[in-house]
Scaffold this motif. Structure first.
Motif, PDB file in Angstrom:
ATOM      1  N   HIS A  95     -16.932   6.175   2.365  1.00 51.92           N
ATOM      2  CA  HIS A  95     -17.570   6.138   3.689  1.00 51.92           C
ATOM      3  C   HIS A  95     -19.012   5.683   3.500  1.00 51.92           C
ATOM      4  CE1 HIS A  95     -14.238   8.062   5.841  1.00 51.92           C
ATOM      5  NE2 HIS A  95     -14.110   8.822   4.770  1.00 51.92           N
ATOM      6  N   ARG A  96     -19.171   4.372   3.356  1.00 54.53           N
ATOM      7  CA  ARG A  96     -20.488   3.830   3.025  1.00 54.53           C
ATOM      8  C   ARG A  96     -21.081   3.062   4.201  1.00 54.53           C
ATOM      9  NH1 ARG A  96     -18.136   1.015  -2.339  1.00 54.53           N
ATOM     10  NH2 ARG A  96     -16.676   0.342  -0.709  1.00 54.53           N
ATOM     11  N   PRO A  97     -22.379   3.159   4.412  1.00 49.83           N
ATOM     12  CA  PRO A  97     -23.023   2.318   5.418  1.00 49.83           C
ATOM     13  C   PRO A  97     -22.890   0.851   5.022  1.00 49.83           C
ATOM     14  CG  PRO A  97     -24.561   3.918   4.480  1.00 49.83           C
ATOM     15  CD  PRO A  97     -23.316   4.019   3.705  1.00 49.83           C
ATOM     16  N   ALA A  98     -22.878  -0.020   6.006  1.00 50.04           N
ATOM     17  CA  ALA A  98     -22.764  -1.461   5.751  1.00 50.04           C
ATOM     18  C   ALA A  98     -23.938  -2.193   6.384  1.00 50.04           C
ATOM     19  CB  ALA A  98     -21.449  -2.002   6.297  1.00 50.04           C
ATOM     20  N   ILE A  99     -24.382  -3.265   5.708  1.00 47.39           N
ATOM     21  CA  ILE A  99     -25.462  -4.109   6.226  1.00 47.39           C
ATOM     22  C   ILE A  99     -24.944  -5.539   6.305  1.00 47.39           C
ATOM     23  CG2 ILE A  99     -27.856  -4.836   5.984  1.00 47.39           C
ATOM     24  CD1 ILE A  99     -28.276  -2.551   4.013  1.00 47.39           C
ATOM     25  N   ILE A 100     -25.076  -6.151   7.472  1.00 49.71           N
ATOM     26  CA  ILE A 100     -24.716  -7.558   7.660  1.00 49.71           C
ATOM     27  C   ILE A 100     -26.008  -8.372   7.648  1.00 49.71           C
ATOM     28  CG2 ILE A 100     -23.717  -9.250   9.233  1.00 49.71           C
ATOM     29  CD1 ILE A 100     -21.885  -7.003  10.281  1.00 49.71           C
ATOM     30  N   PHE A 101     -26.111  -9.296   6.689  1.00 46.21           N
ATOM     31  CA  PHE A 101     -27.303 -10.135   6.542  1.00 46.21           C
ATOM     32  C   PHE A 101     -27.057 -11.493   7.195  1.00 46.21           C
ATOM     33  CE2 PHE A 101     -27.776  -6.991   3.251  1.00 46.21           C
ATOM     34  CZ  PHE A 101     -29.142  -6.734   3.227  1.00 46.21           C
ATOM     35  N   MET A 102     -28.069 -11.972   7.944  1.00 46.42           N
ATOM     36  CA  MET A 102     -27.939 -13.228   8.679  1.00 46.42           C
ATOM     37  C   MET A 102     -29.112 -14.142   8.342  1.00 46.42           C
ATOM     38  SD  MET A 102     -26.363 -11.863  12.288  1.00 46.42           S
ATOM     39  CE  MET A 102     -27.655 -10.644  12.566  1.00 46.42           C
ATOM     40  N   HIS A 103     -28.782 -15.359   7.963  1.00 50.86           N
ATOM     41  CA  HIS A 103     -29.731 -16.291   7.361  1.00 50.86           C
ATOM     42  C   HIS A 103     -30.661 -16.935   8.380  1.00 50.86           C
ATOM     43  CE1 HIS A 103     -27.561 -19.849   8.856  1.00 50.86           C
ATOM     44  NE2 HIS A 103     -26.432 -19.215   8.558  1.00 50.86           N
ATOM     45  N   SER A 104     -31.684 -17.567   7.851  1.00 52.80           N
ATOM     46  CA  SER A 104     -32.639 -18.336   8.652  1.00 52.80           C
ATOM     47  C   SER A 104     -32.136 -19.775   8.805  1.00 52.80           C
ATOM     48  CB  SER A 104     -34.005 -18.324   7.969  1.00 52.80           C
ATOM     49  OG  SER A 104     -33.901 -18.899   6.663  1.00 52.80           O
ATOM     50  N   GLY A 105     -32.930 -20.604   9.499  1.00 55.94           N
ATOM     51  CA  GLY A 105     -32.575 -22.017   9.652  1.00 55.94           C
ATOM     52  C   GLY A 105     -32.693 -22.550  11.063  1.00 55.94           C
ATOM     53  N   GLY A 106     -33.223 -21.754  11.987  1.00 56.76           N
ATOM     54  CA  GLY A 106     -33.488 -22.257  13.335  1.00 56.76           C
ATOM     55  C   GLY A 106     -32.252 -22.635  14.119  1.00 56.76           C
ATOM     56  N   PHE A 107     -31.098 -22.078  13.780  1.00 58.05           N
ATOM     57  CA  PHE A 107     -29.815 -22.396  14.431  1.00 58.05           C
ATOM     58  C   PHE A 107     -29.412 -23.851  14.202  1.00 58.05           C
ATOM     59  CE2 PHE A 107     -31.746 -18.987  17.008  1.00 58.05           C
ATOM     60  CZ  PHE A 107     -30.836 -17.974  16.712  1.00 58.05           C
ATOM     61  N   LEU A 108     -30.094 -24.491  13.253  1.00 55.98           N
ATOM     62  CA  LEU A 108     -29.762 -25.864  12.881  1.00 55.98           C
ATOM     63  C   LEU A 108     -29.318 -25.975  11.426  1.00 55.98           C
ATOM     64  CD1 LEU A 108     -32.779 -27.708  14.570  1.00 55.98           C
ATOM     65  CD2 LEU A 108     -30.395 -27.802  15.314  1.00 55.98           C
ATOM     66  N   LEU A 109     -29.874 -25.132  10.579  1.00 55.21           N
ATOM     67  CA  LEU A 109     -29.656 -25.217   9.136  1.00 55.21           C
ATOM     68  C   LEU A 109     -29.273 -23.852   8.579  1.00 55.21           C
ATOM     69  CD1 LEU A 109     -32.906 -27.244   8.319  1.00 55.21           C
ATOM     70  CD2 LEU A 109     -30.622 -28.184   8.698  1.00 55.21           C
ATOM     71  N   GLY A 110     -28.972 -23.838   7.283  1.00 52.21           N
ATOM     72  CA  GLY A 110     -28.724 -22.588   6.582  1.00 52.21           C
ATOM     73  C   GLY A 110     -27.256 -22.209   6.521  1.00 52.21           C
ATOM     74  N   THR A 111     -26.929 -21.393   5.514  1.00 54.64           N
ATOM     75  CA  THR A 111     -25.565 -20.884   5.350  1.00 54.64           C
ATOM     76  C   THR A 111     -25.634 -19.469   4.813  1.00 54.64           C
ATOM     77  OG1 THR A 111     -25.196 -21.450   3.015  1.00 54.64           O
ATOM     78  CG2 THR A 111     -24.867 -23.211   4.632  1.00 54.64           C
ATOM     79  N   ARG A 112     -24.464 -18.855   4.664  1.00 56.50           N
ATOM     80  CA  ARG A 112     -24.419 -17.516   4.079  1.00 56.50           C
ATOM     81  C   ARG A 112     -24.845 -17.537   2.610  1.00 56.50           C
ATOM     82  NH1 ARG A 112     -19.169 -19.456   3.754  1.00 56.50           N
ATOM     83  NH2 ARG A 112     -17.933 -18.870   1.909  1.00 56.50           N
ATOM     84  N   HIS A 113     -24.919 -18.728   2.025  1.00 54.75           N
ATOM     85  CA  HIS A 113     -25.292 -18.856   0.621  1.00 54.75           C
ATOM     86  C   HIS A 113     -26.794 -19.020   0.431  1.00 54.75           C
ATOM     87  CE1 HIS A 113     -20.976 -20.499   0.280  1.00 54.75           C
ATOM     88  NE2 HIS A 113     -20.983 -19.232  -0.096  1.00 54.75           N
ATOM     89  N   ASN A 114     -27.593 -18.910   1.485  1.00 52.32           N
ATOM     90  CA  ASN A 114     -29.044 -18.937   1.304  1.00 52.32           C
ATOM     91  C   ASN A 114     -29.439 -17.935   0.227  1.00 52.32           C
ATOM     92  OD1 ASN A 114     -29.123 -20.755   3.418  1.00 52.32           O
ATOM     93  ND2 ASN A 114     -30.721 -19.651   4.557  1.00 52.32           N
ATOM     94  N   GLU A 115     -30.351 -18.325  -0.637  1.00 52.77           N
ATOM     95  CA  GLU A 115     -30.657 -17.518  -1.826  1.00 52.77           C
ATOM     96  C   GLU A 115     -31.215 -16.144  -1.468  1.00 52.77           C
ATOM     97  OE1 GLU A 115     -31.542 -21.038  -5.103  1.00 52.77           O
ATOM     98  OE2 GLU A 115     -33.230 -20.102  -4.050  1.00 52.77           O
ATOM     99  N   ASP A 116     -32.026 -16.060  -0.424  1.00 51.39           N
ATOM    100  CA  ASP A 116     -32.570 -14.741  -0.082  1.00 51.39           C
ATOM    101  C   ASP A 116     -31.469 -13.812   0.422  1.00 51.39           C
ATOM    102  OD1 ASP A 116     -32.251 -16.159   2.297  1.00 51.39           O
ATOM    103  OD2 ASP A 116     -34.151 -15.491   3.183  1.00 51.39           O
ATOM    104  N   MET A 117     -30.485 -14.356   1.151  1.00 47.06           N
ATOM    105  CA  MET A 117     -29.400 -13.512   1.645  1.00 47.06           C
ATOM    106  C   MET A 117     -28.542 -12.990   0.487  1.00 47.06           C
ATOM    107  SD  MET A 117     -29.798 -13.394   4.963  1.00 47.06           S
ATOM    108  CE  MET A 117     -31.553 -13.319   4.548  1.00 47.06           C
ATOM    109  N   LEU A 118     -28.243 -13.846  -0.478  1.00 45.14           N
ATOM    110  CA  LEU A 118     -27.448 -13.411  -1.631  1.00 45.14           C
ATOM    111  C   LEU A 118     -28.193 -12.350  -2.436  1.00 45.14           C
ATOM    112  CD1 LEU A 118     -26.064 -16.863  -2.851  1.00 45.14           C
ATOM    113  CD2 LEU A 118     -24.832 -15.095  -1.583  1.00 45.14           C
ATOM    114  N   ALA A 119     -29.496 -12.552  -2.624  1.00 42.33           N
ATOM    115  CA  ALA A 119     -30.282 -11.578  -3.395  1.00 42.33           C
ATOM    116  C   ALA A 119     -30.384 -10.244  -2.673  1.00 42.33           C
ATOM    117  CB  ALA A 119     -31.675 -12.147  -3.674  1.00 42.33           C
TER     118      ALA A 119
END
Length: 522
Positions: A95-119
């Motif tokens: 029973h663990r809390p969960a965090i959903i991380f969402m990347h930057s990019g101005g709704f034009l760029l970026g993916t779930r693989h952005n380095e800050d999100m992975l880190a």
């Protein structure tokens, strides 16, 4: 035997080292580390988890492909939305809390693989969370102007910008519902799913809380082709509201949306941000498309300063971290990507501040009561959440259980420490000094013929048998000092201010001490 100065120094040094070892050992052993520090050596990752399907814009303009600009919005293609899920390697908690991380990019760029999100996913998973970094739909429609088939201009207007945000918002809400639907598979506590976003991801996080009525949605979302309601994408039947939000350099459509929403919020922002303004300003105002006839007209946003002001005016608790003269993504990335030498010192600061913020939301508050009968003590866990309890009885013995009975070898004052955990295995500790043994509820060094009457009582009691002035200290059954009376002589003792319950009266002068039980009635 003659003792030299060197021997004295060596003895002092050994004593100091020993005492430091004892202090550090106790502090480290008692500290509840999970969720506040990295306690797992690594995280495990499940990649390419499809959480929904959605219609993506699919009419890219070749000249503007690097900006993800499409000609209109009528042409779409149904594609999967993916997330990567991280969890603590070797963890057994379910029973663990969960965090959903969402990347930057101005709704034009970026993916779930952005380095800050992975880190960030890895860092928080090693603290004990389940984490996920998600893709959401990016790209904006535009009105394209041609002359004999040649593009001479393009216009992305406020309506296009809002619709881009709205599609991403639908996807982010679908990600929460997916984790709730599959909570058992991933070991997630569905009452503790948090959003953590950077820039565009922060905008999604904030709007998740405050854009909560159909009447608040801009009419642009329903222009042809209509995007539908906020929960059109993904599985249905589960709530899509986050239980807390971390928003790094984000903004809100308008502060009036906040109303009286009290879900915990953490806001971080640089005051010199020229991408998502700290105060009110045009979003993505620094983007320069190197073709003068192509215009990007996006809506204004109300940055963290405005959100903070609105929350303060409504007296809604929240946390902020605002840094003077810092710009966008000031923890050392560019659109989520690290430079060669890695992030700057603000990276660690952001992590520990947001880690503390989230942990405070669900950390239990430890407390306990004790009932002493001669050398036997019964300890009861009365923490804010009752799940598991570990006890240190202060005499080199320990125990477990929400109710623990312990028999001491001799009377005395002991430091009792409780470590209380909830079902998330988030823990808190508390220590109290407890006097136990034959002296409890009876005279330790008896005064002649001392007694309290009436007992029970509701307004006044009389302490008889005193031959000298004494000090009286009143403790509750948790060992907390309630009141001190000095220079007391025989006569009425006012107890009207005490709440109904059982108390201990410590009565002492320089030579003698007694501890008596007092029952206060209504």
């Amino acid at each position: 035997m003659k003792v030299t100065c060197n021997q004295n120094f060596r003895f002092f040094l050994k004593t100091l080292i020993f005492n430091l070892f004892i202090i550090l050992h106790f502090q480290i052993g008692a500290q509840p580390l999970r969720y506040s520090e990295k306690v797992f050596e690594k995280s495990d990752t499940i990649k390419d988890v499809e959480y929904a399907k959605a219609p993506w814009l699919n009419n890219p303009v070749a000249l503007l492909s690097e900006y993800n600009i499409h000609e209109g919005e009528a042409k779409t293609e149904m594609r999967p939305l993916y997330m990567d899920i991280f969890s603590p390697s070797g963890d057994t908690v379910q029973h663990r809390p969960a965090i959903i991380f969402m990347h930057s990019g101005g709704f034009l760029l970026g993916t779930r693989h952005n380095e800050d999100m992975l880190a960030l996913c890895d860092s928080f998973a090693r603290r004990g969370y389940v984490t996920a970094t998600i893709d959401y739909r990016i790209g904006m429609g535009a009105t394209i102007n041609r002359f004999f088939g040649i593009i001479i201009g393009a216009q992305v207007d406020k309506s296009n910008g809002y619709r881009s945000f709205y599609r991403a918002m639908q996807d982010s809400r679908a990600s929460i519902r997916f984790l709730k639907q599959n909570a058992e598979n991933y070991g997630i506590d569905t009452t503790k799913i948090f959003f953590y976003g950077s820039s565009a991801g922060a905008i999604l996080s904030i709007q998740n809380l405050y854009l909560d009525k159909t009447s608040e949605i801009d009419s642009a979302a329903f222009e042809s082709p209509s995007l539908g309601n906020p929960d059109t994408i993904g599985v249905s039947g589960f709530g899509a509201k986050a239980n807390a939000v971390v928003a790094l350099w984000g903004s809100l459509q308008k502060p009036e949306l906040i109303e009286n929403e009290t879900t915990p919020v953490f806001l971080a922002h640089g005051t010199a941000d020229d991408v998502v303004p700290f105060k009110k300003g045009k979003l993505l105002g620094n983007i320069e498309i190197p073709i003068s006839t192509i215009k990007l007209e996006l809506p204004d946003g109300y940055g963290s300063f405005c959100i903070d002001t609105a929350l303060q005016n409504r007296e809604i608790p929240h946390q902020t971290y605002f840094v003077e003269e810092k710009k966008h993504e000031f923890y050392g990335v560019d659109t989520g990507e690290f430079p060669e030498d890695g992030p700057n010192t603000y990276w660690d600061t952001i992590i520990w501040k947001t880690s503390d913020f989230l942990f405070d939301i669900f950390q239990p508050e430890a407390d306990f009561q004790v009932d002493n009968q001669n050398l036997t003590s019964i300890f009861t866990n009365t923490s804010s959440e009752i799940y598991s309890a570990q006890w240190d009885f202060g005499d080199n013995t320990t125990g477990t259980g929400n109710i623990a009975e312990h028999i001491y070898a001799k009377s005395g004052i002991y430091k009792i420490t409780l470590t209380a955990c909830n079902k998330n295995m988030a823990c808190d500790t508390i220590s109290k000094m407890v006097e136990t043994g034959n002296q409890v509820f009876v005279n330790e060094f008896p005064f002649a013929e001392i007694r309290i009457f009436p007992n029970p009582a509701n307004d006044f009691v009389v302490v008889e048998g005193l031959i000298d002035n004494v000090q009286i200290r009143i403790f509750n059954m948790n060992g907390k000092l309630i009141e001190t009376r000095k220079n007391y002589e025989n006569g009425p003792l006012n107890i009207q201010q005490l709440e109904t319950g059982v108390y201990l009266l410590e009565i002492k002068n320089r030579q003698q001490k007694a501890i008596l039980k007092l029952v206060k009635t209504r």
